[in-house]
Design an enzyme around this catalytic site. Structure first.
Site, short mmCIF file in Angstrom:
data_model
loop_
_atom_site.label_atom_id
_atom_site.label_comp_id
_atom_site.label_asym_id
_atom_site.label_seq_id
_atom_site.Cartn_x
_atom_site.Cartn_y
_atom_site.Cartn_z
CG ASP A 124 -10.83 16.46 62.64
OD1 ASP A 124 -10.64 15.58 63.50
OD2 ASP A 124 -10.38 16.39 61.49
NE ARG A 127 -8.53 12.45 67.00
CZ ARG A 127 -8.90 12.77 65.76
NH1 ARG A 127 -9.02 14.04 65.44
NH2 ARG A 127 -9.18 11.83 64.88
#
Length: 310
Positions: A135, A186
């Site tokens: 992340d 992502r």
């Protein structure tokens, strides 16, 4: 994003680091309404939820919540939990991957020790043919996170990839660099509070950059996760891919657990790969606050949930 929305978002995000608010959240657990967005406080609770999602044709990314650890002991515990999670997912035949935060692995303490922990997790995941998503946190960690990903790939752990936030002005350059290295990415709009000097303050500019990044990735053929609940963006992706002859196997849509579930299921039924981001753990408060900041409607949901309890 208008002035009122920016003010709302700023106030809500300000609560993320508020010690009193965090203490209140621990006292009441998930009763504050966070259970809509968090799959439970334990691994077993979360695994039950993800298996249900798999049965409904949704893939998952499991995330053990935690960030900004202050000791190596804490970071070691998170690392051990991820290895155990990967093992449990494999044993239960979960169709999914895992996602972690670099600061959860001690990045604020030591770049090398954080890398060693993340590498350990990535190696365990590689043994199970599983992907590990790193992340992206707030801007002080952007370069360091990207460095970790590139180092993992250099070490042969290509089952890893970062998140790129469209609201950062630097992201177009980062996407081109990562794409040239064929690294799975992502793409998200971004959910942290950043100064206008490094981040686009207007929603229209963020959306434009988001589309620009998506276009770059889809044109490249490198596998990409498009993470958004914005139906207009999703429709744009579908139209763009269809017009350019890009197969649905070249990308996937990702959405958060508990948000726009009917749309997730509908896209999966239409043959798109859809992955639900499923968080769990006791350190759910900062994550919950960021979900509230994203949409005023989420605050309304929480208020209604509290009123029903009294």
């Amino acid at each position: 994003m208008d002035i009122g929305t920016r003010l709302f978002r700023s106030v809500i995000l300000g609560l993320a680091g508020n010690a009193a608010a965090a203490a209140l959240s621990r006292k009441y657990g998930l009763k504050l309404g966070a259970s809509r967005f968090v799959a439970g406080q334990t691994r077993d609770e979360a695994l039950t939820k993800v298996l249900e999602l798999n049965e409904r044709k949704l893939l998952v990314t499991m995330d053990h919540l935690g960030e900004g650890v202050r000791t190596d002991h804490e970071a070691d515990r998170y690392c051990q939990e991820y290895v155990a999670l990967i093992e449990a997912m494999a044993n239960q035949c979960v169709q999914g991957n895992v996602s972690l935060k670099p600061t959860q692995m001690g990045l604020a303490l030591s770049d090398q020790r954080a890398y060693d922990r993340i590498r350990h997790i990535a190696a365990a995941a590689a043994d199970r043919s599983m992907f590990v998503r790193l992340d992206m946190e707030d801007s002080p960690y952007t370069d360091r996170t990207l460095h970790i990903v590139k180092k993992l790939h250099a070490d042969g752990l290509t089952n890893t990839g970062p998140v790129i936030q469209a609201y950062l002005r630097r992201s177009e350059h980062d996407v081109r660099t990562l794409t040239s290295a064929a690294i799975n990415v992502r793409l998200v709009k971004g959910a942290y509070k950043e100064p206008a000097s490094i981040a686009y303050p207007k929603r229209v500019d963020v959306d434009s950059n988001f589309k620009r990044l998506i276009r770059t990735r889809l044109d490249s053929g490198v596998y990409t996760a498009v993470a958004t609940h914005d139906e207009a963006i999703i429709d744009w992706v579908r139209t763009f891919a269809s017009r350019k002859g890009i197969p649905s196997s070249a990308f996937e849509f990702q959405m958060l657990y508990g948000i726009r579930t009917p749309m997730q299921l509908r896209l999966a039924e239409q043959g798109y790969t859809v992955r639900s981001y499923v968080p769990y753990g006791t350190m759910w408060y900062p994550y919950f606050i960021r979900r509230l900041a994203e949409r005023p409607a989420n605050v309304g949901f929480v208020v209604r949930s509290l009123l029903k309890r009294h």
